[in-house]
Design a protein around this motif. Structure first.
Motif, PDB file in Angstrom:
ATOM      1  N   PRO A 363       0.820  -1.215   0.000  1.00 40.12           N
ATOM      2  CA  PRO A 363       0.000   0.000   0.000  1.00 40.12           C
ATOM      3  C   PRO A 363       0.853   1.263   0.000  1.00 40.12           C
ATOM      4  O   PRO A 363       1.918   1.303   0.605  1.00 40.12           O
ATOM      5  N   VAL A 364       0.377   2.283  -0.686  1.00 40.87           N
ATOM      6  CA  VAL A 364       1.067   3.570  -0.783  1.00 40.87           C
ATOM      7  C   VAL A 364       0.218   4.628  -0.087  1.00 40.87           C
ATOM      8  O   VAL A 364      -1.006   4.633  -0.197  1.00 40.87           O
ATOM      9  N   ILE A 365       0.885   5.530   0.633  1.00 39.37           N
ATOM     10  CA  ILE A 365       0.189   6.590   1.358  1.00 39.37           C
ATOM     11  C   ILE A 365       0.510   7.949   0.728  1.00 39.37           C
ATOM     12  O   ILE A 365       1.674   8.288   0.524  1.00 39.37           O
ATOM     13  N   LEU A 366      -0.543   8.710   0.422  1.00 39.81           N
ATOM     14  CA  LEU A 366      -0.396  10.082  -0.042  1.00 39.81           C
ATOM     15  C   LEU A 366      -0.972  11.007   1.017  1.00 39.81           C
ATOM     16  O   LEU A 366      -2.065  10.747   1.551  1.00 39.81           O
ATOM     17  N   THR A 367      -0.245  12.084   1.321  1.00 34.52           N
ATOM     18  CA  THR A 367      -0.731  13.067   2.278  1.00 34.52           C
ATOM     19  C   THR A 367      -0.457  14.472   1.749  1.00 34.52           C
ATOM     20  O   THR A 367       0.594  14.724   1.156  1.00 34.52           O
ATOM     21  N   PRO A 368      -1.389  15.405   1.961  1.00 36.50           N
ATOM     22  CA  PRO A 368      -1.132  16.805   1.590  1.00 36.50           C
ATOM     23  C   PRO A 368      -0.249  17.454   2.654  1.00 36.50           C
ATOM     24  O   PRO A 368      -0.408  17.177   3.847  1.00 36.50           O
ATOM     25  N   LEU A 369       0.675  18.307   2.245  1.00 37.35           N
ATOM     26  CA  LEU A 369       1.558  18.983   3.187  1.00 37.35           C
ATOM     27  C   LEU A 369       1.033  20.385   3.485  1.00 37.35           C
ATOM     28  O   LEU A 369       0.752  21.155   2.575  1.00 37.35           O
ATOM     29  N   GLY A 370       0.899  20.682   4.772  1.00 37.26           N
ATOM     30  CA  GLY A 370       0.469  22.015   5.186  1.00 37.26           C
ATOM     31  C   GLY A 370      -0.989  22.307   4.933  1.00 37.26           C
ATOM     32  O   GLY A 370      -1.389  23.464   4.838  1.00 37.26           O
ATOM     33  N   ALA A 371      -1.819  21.285   4.813  1.00 36.77           N
ATOM     34  CA  ALA A 371      -3.247  21.514   4.578  1.00 36.77           C
ATOM     35  C   ALA A 371      -4.051  20.594   5.500  1.00 36.77           C
ATOM     36  O   ALA A 371      -3.606  20.264   6.599  1.00 36.77           O
ATOM     37  N   VAL A 372      -5.213  20.172   5.047  1.00 31.42           N
ATOM     38  CA  VAL A 372      -6.062  19.288   5.832  1.00 31.42           C
ATOM     39  C   VAL A 372      -5.301  18.025   6.211  1.00 31.42           C
ATOM     40  O   VAL A 372      -4.454  17.527   5.456  1.00 31.42           O
ATOM     41  N   LYS A 373      -5.576  17.511   7.404  1.00 36.61           N
ATOM     42  CA  LYS A 373      -4.903  16.300   7.871  1.00 36.61           C
ATOM     43  C   LYS A 373      -5.583  15.093   7.218  1.00 36.61           C
ATOM     44  O   LYS A 373      -6.539  14.534   7.739  1.00 36.61           O
ATOM     45  N   MET A 374      -5.041  14.710   6.072  1.00 35.24           N
ATOM     46  CA  MET A 374      -5.661  13.663   5.262  1.00 35.24           C
ATOM     47  C   MET A 374      -4.661  12.556   4.963  1.00 35.24           C
ATOM     48  O   MET A 374      -3.486  12.818   4.700  1.00 35.24           O
ATOM     49  N   THR A 375      -5.128  11.322   5.058  1.00 40.64           N
ATOM     50  CA  THR A 375      -4.333  10.154   4.688  1.00 40.64           C
ATOM     51  C   THR A 375      -5.064   9.427   3.570  1.00 40.64           C
ATOM     52  O   THR A 375      -6.226   9.059   3.726  1.00 40.64           O
ATOM     53  N   TYR A 376      -4.382   9.259   2.452  1.00 38.92           N
ATOM     54  CA  TYR A 376      -5.000   8.580   1.304  1.00 38.92           C
ATOM     55  C   TYR A 376      -4.161   7.363   0.955  1.00 38.92           C
ATOM     56  O   TYR A 376      -3.011   7.488   0.527  1.00 38.92           O
ATOM     57  N   LEU A 377      -4.723   6.191   1.163  1.00 36.44           N
ATOM     58  CA  LEU A 377      -4.043   4.920   0.873  1.00 36.44           C
ATOM     59  C   LEU A 377      -4.536   4.374  -0.459  1.00 36.44           C
ATOM     60  O   LEU A 377      -5.748   4.311  -0.694  1.00 36.44           O
ATOM     61  N   VAL A 378      -3.597   3.997  -1.315  1.00 36.93           N
ATOM     62  CA  VAL A 378      -3.947   3.414  -2.616  1.00 36.93           C
ATOM     63  C   VAL A 378      -3.220   2.080  -2.764  1.00 36.93           C
ATOM     64  O   VAL A 378      -2.015   1.992  -2.507  1.00 36.93           O
ATOM     65  N   MET A 379      -3.955   1.071  -3.183  1.00 37.77           N
ATOM     66  CA  MET A 379      -3.324  -0.227  -3.484  1.00 37.77           C
ATOM     67  C   MET A 379      -2.778  -0.187  -4.904  1.00 37.77           C
ATOM     68  O   MET A 379      -3.467   0.210  -5.841  1.00 37.77           O
ATOM     69  N   PRO A 380      -1.515  -0.585  -5.091  1.00 43.25           N
ATOM     70  CA  PRO A 380      -0.946  -0.586  -6.441  1.00 43.25           C
ATOM     71  C   PRO A 380      -1.496  -1.723  -7.296  1.00 43.25           C
ATOM     72  O   PRO A 380      -2.086  -2.673  -6.772  1.00 43.25           O
ATOM     73  N   VAL A 381      -1.279  -1.611  -8.585  1.00 45.21           N
ATOM     74  CA  VAL A 381      -1.636  -2.664  -9.527  1.00 45.21           C
ATOM     75  C   VAL A 381      -0.373  -3.471  -9.811  1.00 45.21           C
ATOM     76  O   VAL A 381       0.698  -2.910 -10.038  1.00 45.21           O
ATOM     77  N   GLN A 382      -0.500  -4.783  -9.783  1.00 47.52           N
ATOM     78  CA  GLN A 382       0.692  -5.622 -10.010  1.00 47.52           C
ATOM     79  C   GLN A 382       1.104  -5.546 -11.471  1.00 47.52           C
ATOM     80  O   GLN A 382       0.289  -5.719 -12.390  1.00 47.52           O
ATOM     81  N   ILE A 383       2.387  -5.245 -11.707  1.00 46.91           N
ATOM     82  CA  ILE A 383       2.906  -5.139 -13.068  1.00 46.91           C
ATOM     83  C   ILE A 383       3.297  -6.526 -13.557  1.00 46.91           C
ATOM     84  O   ILE A 383       4.061  -7.233 -12.904  1.00 46.91           O
ATOM     85  N   ARG A 384       2.765  -6.887 -14.712  1.00 48.55           N
ATOM     86  CA  ARG A 384       3.132  -8.173 -15.317  1.00 48.55           C
ATOM     87  C   ARG A 384       4.353  -7.970 -16.201  1.00 48.55           C
ATOM     88  O   ARG A 384       4.328  -7.162 -17.117  1.00 48.55           O
ATOM     89  N   THR A 385       5.390  -8.713 -15.895  1.00 47.00           N
ATOM     90  CA  THR A 385       6.630  -8.595 -16.683  1.00 47.00           C
ATOM     91  C   THR A 385       6.776  -9.759 -17.641  1.00 47.00           C
ATOM     92  O   THR A 385       6.151 -10.792 -17.484  1.00 47.00           O
TER      93      THR A 385
END
Length: 385
Positions: A363-385
């Motif tokens: 899982p990857v976490i995105l957060t805004p800096l200096g704004a609303v206290k927000m945590t956004y978690l995104v599940m990545p897509v598996q890359i097929r090689t």
């Protein structure tokens, strides 16, 4: 019943309640009507719409000569009033038949046939118990940062709502569709009141359907951010009240997932990037991603200090965009559903965002800096090689 009001007031308030009018009421034809109640004592008119799940009530000042109530076809009434000259005066008066209303404007006259007010179902307003007082600004902030992440899959009904946790030191909003998670925390505490049984320190949690909360957000847009919202909760029903407006909604049954345990506490890599350039690059690359499977690859380039976005759409083409970034922890290539990234960035109002990562499948976490206290978690897509 007889009243006079302006076209502007009636049109505006009809638009507020219209979202709670079902387009195809099954078994209850009266629900396609709006309940209009005039009170000579208070010199106010109230409008109510209710689809048995979502209810909206609003009121406004008017010149009421005679009290009364009637239900009128919501869409027909709105279509007529909307097309009348702005700011013109309107008179509504019951005819000899209690189910008929005469609408008179400066330029015309209309007769509308409705149904008796006594047949309209009561709006479930919680009369007993202490209200929880919520700052309007905090409520708007939490809804903007979470509503987009709710599920549209009705088979996962509890995920089609926003989970609201009311604490003494703040509010927490959470929404997930199973692929991403948005959590917003506000520092504005809720006033539970000294007589509230929940004031002992226990958290109060409720899950409210996204549809109702989108309408609440729209209604609050016309209010002051300094307003206080009263929240009532009783027997599966939630009522939001501010000023002369009410929004009532059923709550969603079922245990909401323990989302806090999904958020990683340690990360191997980190990237800080300006939000608008990243958003613009995603917007460009999404043109190709939309042609295939909505998957975009993101490369954190530690040597070049860049975020490199790329798409390979077989039989269509490929593209690449690079954005300057501060990258630490080593180079990594990871893939995402481009829509999930764009939705999250749109909800973050900060100039910069921080992305925290581990591996290509974590899982990857995105957060805004200096704004609303927000945590956004995104599940990545598996890359097929």
């Amino acid at each position: 019943m007889k009243l006079g009001c302006t076209q502007t007031d009636l049109s505006f308030n009809l638009s507020l309640v219209s979202r709670a009018v079902p387009s195809r009421p099954t078994g209850h034809p009266i629900l396609s009507n709006v309940l209009l109640t005039a009170d000579a004592g208070t010199q106010r008119v109230s409008l109510t719409a209710f689809d048995l799940s979502l209810g909206i009530q609003t009121s406004f000042p008017a010149q009421v000569e005679a009290s009364g109530a009637i239900t009128l076809p919501a869409r027909l009434l709105s279509d007529i009033v909307t097309k009348l000259p702005s700011h013109s005066d309107i008179t509504l008066e019951k005819g000899e038949d209690d189910t008929q209303v005469n609408l008179t404007s400066s330029s015309g006259h209309y007769q509308l046939r409705g149904m008796g007010a006594e047949e309209y179902p009561d709006l479930p307003l919680v009369e007993s118990g202490e209200a929880i007082q919520l700052p309007a600004a905090a409520l708007i902030e939490g809804l903007r940062g979470t509503l987009f992440a709710t599920s549209t899959d009705e088979t996962k009904q509890v995920l089609t709502g926003v989970h609201l946790t009311v604490k003494h030191d703040g509010l927490e909003f959470a929404a997930t569709d199973g692929h991403r998670l948005a959590v917003v925390q506000t520092d504005n505490g809720a006033d539970l009141g000294p007589g509230d049984s929940r004031s002992s320190g226990d958290e109060f949690e409720v899950t409210v359907p996204a549809r109702a909360l989108r309408d609440l957000e729209r209604l609050l847009a016309s209010s002051s951010g300094e307003d206080t919202i009263s929240l009532y909760f009783d027997q599966g029903q939630t009522v939001f009240q501010w000023g002369d407006q009410y929004l009532t909604s059923r709550t969603l049954d079922g245990q909401y997932p323990n989302y806090r345990q999904l958020i990683p506490q340690q990360f191997e890599r980190q990237m800080t990037v300006e939000r608008k350039p990243l958003q613009a690059a995603l917007d460009l690359i999404a043109v190709l991603a939309d042609q295939k499977n909505n998957v975009v690859k993101l490369k954190l380039d530690n040597e070049q200090q860049q975020a490199v976005l790329s798409v390979e759409a077989q039989d269509v083409g490929s593209g690449q965009e690079a954005v300057d970034a501060q990258v630490s922890g080593g180079t990594l290539e990871i893939a995402f559903n481009v829509k999930y990234l764009m939705d999250g960035l749109k909800a973050m109002g900060s100039p910069e965002i921080q992305m925290q990562l581990n591996g290509p499948t974590s899982p990857v976490i995105l957060t805004p800096l200096g704004a609303v206290k927000m945590t956004y978690l995104v599940m990545p897509v598996q890359i097929r090689t």
